[in-house]
Structures are given as structure tokens and as C-alpha cells.
Design an enzyme around this catalytic site. Sequence first.
Site, PDB file in Angstrom:
ATOM      1  CD  GLU A 145      -6.162 -12.210  -0.292  1.00  0.00           C
ATOM      2  OE1 GLU A 145      -6.533 -11.725   0.794  1.00  0.00           O
ATOM      3  OE2 GLU A 145      -6.950 -12.720  -1.109  1.00  0.00           O
ATOM      4  CB  SER A 199      -5.263  -8.632   1.090  1.00  0.00           C
ATOM      5  OG  SER A 199      -5.579  -9.655   1.994  1.00  0.00           O
ATOM      6  CB  SER A 245      -7.729  -8.373  11.691  1.00  0.00           C
ATOM      7  OG  SER A 245      -6.490  -8.793  11.173  1.00  0.00           O
TER       8      SER A 245
END
EC number: 6.3.2.4
Length: 367
Positions: free
Chosen positions: A11, A199, A335
Site C-alpha cells: 500500500e 486497500s 476518501s
Amino acid sequence: MAVVFGGRSSEHTISVVTAGAVLRAIDRDKYDVLPIGITSDGRWALTADEPERMAIADRVLPSVEGLAETAEGSVLLPVEQGNREVVYAEPGAVPKALGEVDVVFPMLHGPYGEDGTLQGLLELSGVPYVGAGVLASAVGMDKEYMKRVFASFGLPVGPYEVIRPREWEQDPAAARKKIVDFAGDHGWPVFVKPARAGSSIGISKVEDLAGLDEAIEEARRHDPKILVEALLRGREIECGVLEFEDGPRASVPAEIPPVSTHDFYDFEAKYIDAADGVVPAPLTEEQTARVRELAVRAFEAVSCEGLVRADFFLLDSGEFVINEINTMPGFTPISMYPRMWEASGVSYPELVDRLIQAALRRSTGLR
């Protein structure tokens, strides 16, 4: 303060994107900021304070290597209690003091950063930091033990199975049968994922036995321990938890609707195509109150601090099942975590400031 990002996990690039957004939001009249990037091979690099270079552009993901000021120099954090001076050292040169760091904002996702390793280093030096401590970070990263903790606190979890490294290495046929038996009990498809990653990296939706070995190998590229989960039919609901002066509070929840161009909410859907969530989620008052209650209970069960994004399924039966928590969720302005708090009355810059202030209020050490 220091913002630390990048890291050795898969990530890495998402961490860079997240840090760029935080660097843009930090009040520079209030805080002096030192950006520190950790390269993919683990070097702590002094990076340019240029958030605009840390965004996804034309589907290209940024990296610390592209931001580091030199190819060889390293940033050295203090490791003894009471010393907060950060030093920069280059081969053949006298080390240069960069100043004292009062607090660290660790914007790392995945292993070697979100899993308690960096938190342990900061505990050694006595430097306050944003987010969960060592134990909560470790539990929050390992999906197996996270579910075990949730279940022990009475939180509803879905069916799952674990394949440990030695099981697959010593007897792959027995490990495969374990998954097939699980699918026989709960039905195909199943989701095969790394036990300690995020993720949606390394996750496969497996429709039948034919795709199982490929999914296992893909998950094991990211973590030798894998988790197998049953398909839960229902709606994906998320809820943010933030630490206030009087304790943790939950945001309004959000819903992740089905993504028609993807088989499930995978990495590309989240970050490349930026699939949009619905904030606030279209839930009844009772459902909203229930998921907010469960989110705070999950935060407390794992002994979290600072922030958490809790992910749920609202089953067709009407029951909420917790899937996982993220102790350092995606943090760009688009987000879900910042969006949920924006809808709850906390702006993005205020959210960043609240997290820094919460870290400064706490001392390091056993909690």
C-alpha cells in the site's frame, strides 16, 4: 511535527497519496511540518514538501522514490526516551540536525507501519503519535485476530476460515480441502484475501474450485497467512470513529453501492476509478443508531485511539455484521472517512487538527 508515509507494504503508493492530502490540510501557521518518506526498500528519506506531486495523476501512482531529495541520505529518528531530535545523514557528510519532533502523524498503510511496528519504535523514543497504539495497530492489521477480538466482545462477525503459512507449505491438499469444505458449508463464491493487508490488495472473488489455487497464490504474494470469507448478501456500510476530549464518537454512516464495472469493491474501484459512496447512507434512524453503536464498540474492543473506520455488512435479514476496522483509513478528501466526518460537521482541516491534538494530549507508554 513529522508526517511519515510510504513504507515497505503493497500500500506504499496509497500512503503517499494520503500523506499528500494531509500535508495540504495542516495549518502551517500552527505547525512546523517535516515530511519523511519511507522508500519501498525501507530507507527513511527526507522528501520535498510538495503535496501536489503526491496525487494520482493520469492513473499513475506516486512513490517516495520520486519525492526523495537525495538517493542515499537517511533520516534517523531518536530511539532513546526524552530525545526527540531528528537527524539527517548522508554518506561522507556530517549528520545534520533537523530539529525536535513533538508529534508524528504516521500516514502508513499495511505492514511495517500500520501494524504496530512503527508505533513500537515511537514508544521507545517517547514521541507522541496519531492513531492506535502497538496492540490495537497489530490487532487491527491481522484480520483473523481482529475477528477473534470482535467475537469475544459480542460483536457479530461473518463466517471465515484461516490458512496459516505452514498449513499451505506442508500440506496444500489438506489446506485446499479445508477451503472447499468451508465453501460446502457456506456456498460459493468465497473471498480469498491476505490476512494482513489492506486497500483490497490481493483479494480474489473465487466462484468455484477451478480458481482457488490462483487466488491463494495471489493472496500469498502479499501475506503468507490467508483468510477465506463467505459471501455476505447485503449492503456495504461504513462508519467513522473519532476521538474527542470526552471519548470516541461515531460519524454518520456511508454506503458503498455495488460497482457495476467491477466484480467487487477492489483496489481499482477504490482508488483508480474512485467509485463513489453515498454519504450519509440511506438508513432508518434505528439502523443508523445501531451501526454507530457497533462502530464505537469495535473501537473500544480493540483499544483503539484517535480514529477508526469500521466496515459492516447490512444483511438482507436486517442484521449488521462487522467485517473489519482500519486504524489508519484512507485519508484523502474524497476518501470515505473524511467524507463521513464532513457530513457530521467536522471539516477536513479540523479533522486533521483534532487528530494531532488528541495525540499531543496522550503520553506514550503502556495504555
